[in-house]
Design a protein around this motif. Structure first.
Motif, PDB file in Angstrom:
ATOM      1  N   VAL A 311      -8.633 -14.013  -2.798  1.00 56.67           N
ATOM      2  CA  VAL A 311      -9.022 -12.453  -2.249  1.00 56.67           C
ATOM      3  C   VAL A 311      -9.592 -11.657  -3.142  1.00 56.67           C
ATOM      4  N   ALA A 312      -8.270 -11.160  -3.942  1.00 62.96           N
ATOM      5  CA  ALA A 312      -8.470 -10.512  -5.609  1.00 62.96           C
ATOM      6  C   ALA A 312      -9.757 -10.540  -5.759  1.00 62.96           C
ATOM      7  N   VAL A 313      -9.811 -11.674  -6.403  1.00 62.29           N
ATOM      8  CA  VAL A 313     -11.190 -12.436  -7.399  1.00 62.29           C
ATOM      9  C   VAL A 313     -12.270 -12.680  -6.266  1.00 62.29           C
ATOM     10  N   LEU A 314     -12.235 -12.475  -5.260  1.00 62.32           N
ATOM     11  CA  LEU A 314     -13.874 -13.069  -4.919  1.00 62.32           C
ATOM     12  C   LEU A 314     -14.194 -12.248  -3.962  1.00 62.32           C
ATOM     13  N   GLY A 315     -12.838 -11.195  -3.049  1.00 64.33           N
ATOM     14  CA  GLY A 315     -13.671 -10.549  -2.298  1.00 64.33           C
ATOM     15  C   GLY A 315     -13.053  -8.596  -3.260  1.00 64.33           C
ATOM     16  N   SER A 316     -13.594  -7.726  -1.937  1.00 64.78           N
ATOM     17  CA  SER A 316     -13.955  -6.285  -1.909  1.00 64.78           C
ATOM     18  C   SER A 316     -12.516  -5.154  -1.952  1.00 64.78           C
ATOM     19  N   ARG A 317     -12.176  -4.597  -2.814  1.00 64.01           N
ATOM     20  CA  ARG A 317     -11.033  -3.816  -2.029  1.00 64.01           C
ATOM     21  C   ARG A 317     -10.163  -3.618  -1.106  1.00 64.01           C
ATOM     22  N   GLY A 318     -11.644  -3.196   0.461  1.00 65.18           N
ATOM     23  CA  GLY A 318     -10.660  -2.564   1.728  1.00 65.18           C
ATOM     24  C   GLY A 318     -10.365  -4.171   2.300  1.00 65.18           C
ATOM     25  N   LEU A 319     -10.604  -5.242   1.913  1.00 58.36           N
ATOM     26  CA  LEU A 319     -10.554  -6.386   2.394  1.00 58.36           C
ATOM     27  C   LEU A 319      -8.908  -7.295   1.465  1.00 58.36           C
ATOM     28  N   LEU A 320      -8.895  -7.035   0.038  1.00 63.48           N
ATOM     29  CA  LEU A 320      -7.661  -6.786  -0.543  1.00 63.48           C
ATOM     30  C   LEU A 320      -6.234  -5.906  -0.109  1.00 63.48           C
ATOM     31  N   TRP A 321      -6.484  -5.162  -0.073  1.00 63.04           N
ATOM     32  CA  TRP A 321      -5.394  -4.301   0.680  1.00 63.04           C
ATOM     33  C   TRP A 321      -5.089  -4.450   2.179  1.00 63.04           C
ATOM     34  N   ARG A 322      -5.855  -5.114   2.941  1.00 66.94           N
ATOM     35  CA  ARG A 322      -5.599  -5.577   3.977  1.00 66.94           C
ATOM     36  C   ARG A 322      -4.746  -6.734   4.477  1.00 66.94           C
ATOM     37  N   ILE A 323      -5.588  -7.579   3.025  1.00 68.95           N
ATOM     38  CA  ILE A 323      -4.763  -9.054   3.005  1.00 68.95           C
ATOM     39  C   ILE A 323      -3.504  -8.871   2.554  1.00 68.95           C
ATOM     40  N   LEU A 324      -3.405  -8.144   1.536  1.00 68.21           N
ATOM     41  CA  LEU A 324      -2.219  -8.215   0.841  1.00 68.21           C
ATOM     42  C   LEU A 324      -0.737  -7.322   1.459  1.00 68.21           C
ATOM     43  N   VAL A 325      -1.385  -6.103   3.074  1.00 69.74           N
ATOM     44  CA  VAL A 325      -0.418  -5.318   3.721  1.00 69.74           C
ATOM     45  C   VAL A 325      -0.296  -6.659   4.987  1.00 69.74           C
ATOM     46  N   THR A 326      -0.997  -7.469   5.150  1.00 70.17           N
ATOM     47  CA  THR A 326      -0.887  -9.080   6.891  1.00 70.17           C
ATOM     48  C   THR A 326      -0.237  -9.646   5.531  1.00 70.17           C
ATOM     49  N   PHE A 327      -0.740  -9.873   5.380  1.00 69.07           N
ATOM     50  CA  PHE A 327       0.224 -11.407   4.160  1.00 69.07           C
ATOM     51  C   PHE A 327       1.533 -11.605   4.009  1.00 69.07           C
ATOM     52  N   GLY A 328       1.990  -9.771   3.242  1.00 69.70           N
ATOM     53  CA  GLY A 328       3.143  -8.950   2.780  1.00 69.70           C
ATOM     54  C   GLY A 328       3.884  -9.221   3.551  1.00 69.70           C
ATOM     55  N   ILE A 329       3.390  -8.744   4.888  1.00 65.79           N
ATOM     56  CA  ILE A 329       4.608  -9.493   6.118  1.00 65.79           C
ATOM     57  C   ILE A 329       4.781  -9.998   7.273  1.00 65.79           C
ATOM     58  N   ILE A 330       4.115 -11.302   7.055  1.00 62.23           N
ATOM     59  CA  ILE A 330       3.540 -12.562   6.862  1.00 62.23           C
ATOM     60  C   ILE A 330       5.332 -13.456   5.756  1.00 62.23           C
ATOM     61  N   ALA A 331       4.993 -13.582   5.138  1.00 61.00           N
ATOM     62  CA  ALA A 331       5.240 -13.439   3.950  1.00 61.00           C
ATOM     63  C   ALA A 331       7.405 -12.465   3.829  1.00 61.00           C
ATOM     64  N   ALA A 332       7.463 -11.735   4.401  1.00 55.96           N
ATOM     65  CA  ALA A 332       8.828 -10.756   4.094  1.00 55.96           C
ATOM     66  C   ALA A 332       9.017 -12.136   5.542  1.00 55.96           C
ATOM     67  N   ALA A 333       8.364 -12.562   6.857  1.00 60.84           N
ATOM     68  CA  ALA A 333       9.235 -12.326   7.824  1.00 60.84           C
ATOM     69  C   ALA A 333       9.564 -14.342   7.596  1.00 60.84           C
ATOM     70  N   ASN A 334       8.579 -15.078   6.404  1.00 62.79           N
ATOM     71  CA  ASN A 334       9.118 -16.096   6.259  1.00 62.79           C
ATOM     72  C   ASN A 334      10.701 -16.502   4.846  1.00 62.79           C
ATOM     73  N   LEU A 335      10.316 -15.622   4.906  1.00 62.00           N
ATOM     74  CA  LEU A 335      11.658 -15.039   3.168  1.00 62.00           C
ATOM     75  C   LEU A 335      12.680 -15.064   4.970  1.00 62.00           C
ATOM     76  N   LEU A 336      12.506 -14.180   5.108  1.00 61.18           N
ATOM     77  CA  LEU A 336      13.650 -13.529   6.194  1.00 61.18           C
ATOM     78  C   LEU A 336      14.198 -15.012   7.114  1.00 61.18           C
ATOM     79  N   LEU A 337      13.397 -15.891   7.349  1.00 58.15           N
ATOM     80  CA  LEU A 337      14.087 -16.887   8.536  1.00 58.15           C
ATOM     81  C   LEU A 337      14.743 -17.653   7.231  1.00 58.15           C
ATOM     82  N   VAL A 338      13.703 -18.302   6.539  1.00 56.92           N
ATOM     83  CA  VAL A 338      14.717 -19.087   5.050  1.00 56.92           C
ATOM     84  C   VAL A 338      16.275 -18.356   4.706  1.00 56.92           C
ATOM     85  N   TRP A 339      16.284 -17.852   5.144  1.00 56.01           N
ATOM     86  CA  TRP A 339      17.582 -17.158   4.293  1.00 56.01           C
ATOM     87  C   TRP A 339      18.356 -16.932   5.110  1.00 56.01           C
ATOM     88  N   LEU A 340      18.102 -15.860   6.453  1.00 52.87           N
ATOM     89  CA  LEU A 340      18.827 -15.615   7.506  1.00 52.87           C
ATOM     90  C   LEU A 340      19.214 -17.008   8.731  1.00 52.87           C
TER      91      LEU A 340
END
Length: 341
Positions: A311-340
């Protein structure tokens, strides 16, 4: 009777349905006469159902073009011609390569992708953002991400709609992983499904949040390619074997850490290979259920990072911002599951 059919045949086109139905009825009678009443019931019921659905089946066939028929025939080649002739024995390093089992994995992945492809082609112009994301994720979440990233910024609200489709595709990917595990290791599915379901639920929550703010509208769906090409099947088979060998070697030499490193590297480009190879190791008792779902979540997090880069390479800045926020939340949830968990 047949005489009446021949008499009417000169005046009307009775097609093949009547003849096939008559043969089925004859088969039902033979089966019942030989005492196979259960099988006779199944054949009779299936015949009645197909006759009832005749019109809808004709409509379905009419929507398929030459490209779709080619995809289905290539799947028949992959599943019905190649699979039966492969040897069912293990060889190679660590004695984990079984040609027939490897190709079974190919058939599974190609079959799942083909189901999404046919559904997408049948919907045609009626594919909206929601269906495009869901079916695109079933075919290939990475290809769907590339397609929608290129369309972002094309119109008002396109960034939000593209983010919605990409999120849905990534969430469907987790559902696809669960289906793969249910096929390969059904006995251990109950030990694997809950962490994966939680991760998927977080993704759905993020998608629902964006959908509520989207205000309607649609964005053109992604391009689709035939997922049952023989070249595609061979590439996946090779990737699966490489990941299986790397995962087995890393786990035996370096333990969990080595396995997780392989998950990170494999997840960057493909989730199916690491999922199926780890499931295969679980089936052989080389890893535990806990290690299996942790590997999958780590690979899924790596896959999110790769798609964010796309997305950073091909998408717009608006899309990148939304993807970074939402993917970041999902990634944090995944890593918390792995850890806890």
């Amino acid at each position: 009777d047949f005489a009446e059919i021949r008499k009417r045949g000169a005046e009307t086109d009775v097609g093949m349905t009547t003849e096939v139905a008559l043969m089925a009825i004859l088969l039902v009678g033979v089966l019942a006469g030989r005492g196979s009443t259960a099988l006779a019931t199944v054949v009779g019921g299936a015949t009645a159902l197909l006759l009832h659905l005749k019109t809808r089946l004709h409509e379905f066939a009419g929507r398929l073009d030459d490209q779709d028929i080619k995809a289905i025939m290539q799947f028949a080649l992959v599943s019905l011609v190649i699979l039966p002739v492969l040897p069912d024995r293990t060889f190679g390093p660590y004695d984990v390569i079984n040609p027939r089992q490897v190709w079974w994995m190919v058939v599974l992945i190609v079959g799942l992708s083909l189901a999404g492809y046919v559904a997408y082609r049948l919907l045609g112009a009626r594919v909206g953002t929601l269906a495009g994301g869901l079916l695109g994720g079933l075919i290939s979440s990475t290809a769907t991400t590339v397609s929608y990233a290129r369309r972002s910024g094309s119109s008002t609200g396109a960034d939000r709609l593209a983010a919605l489709a990409i999120l849905l595709a990534s969430t469907v990917l987790m559902a696809r992983v669960v289906v793969e595990l249910a096929v390969v290791v059904p006995a251990q599915l109950s030990q694997l499904v809950w962490p994966l379901a939680i991760s998927g639920a977080v993704g759905l929550a993020m998608a629902a949040s964006i959908w509520r703010r989207s205000g309607g509208g649609e964005i053109e769906g992604p391009e689709t390619k035939n997922p049952s090409e023989l070249k595609t099947a061979l590439v996946f088979a090779a990737l699966y074997v490489v990941v299986l060998l790397l995962a087995t070697a890393a786990q035996r030499r370096f333990g969990d850490r080595g396995l997780y490193v392989v998950a990170v590297l494999s997840g960057l480009t493909d989730m199916d290979a690491i999922t199926l190879s780890t499931a295969r190791m679980l089936e052989q008792s080389d890893v535990t259920a806990g290690q299996t779902w942790r590997v999958i979540l780590i690979a899924a997090t790596s896959n999110l990072a790769f798609k964010a880069g796309v997305v950073a390479v091909l998408g717009s800045r608006g899309l990148l911002w939304r993807i970074l926020v939402t993917f970041g939340i999902i990634a944090a949830a995944n890593l918390l599951l792995v850890w806890l968990w």
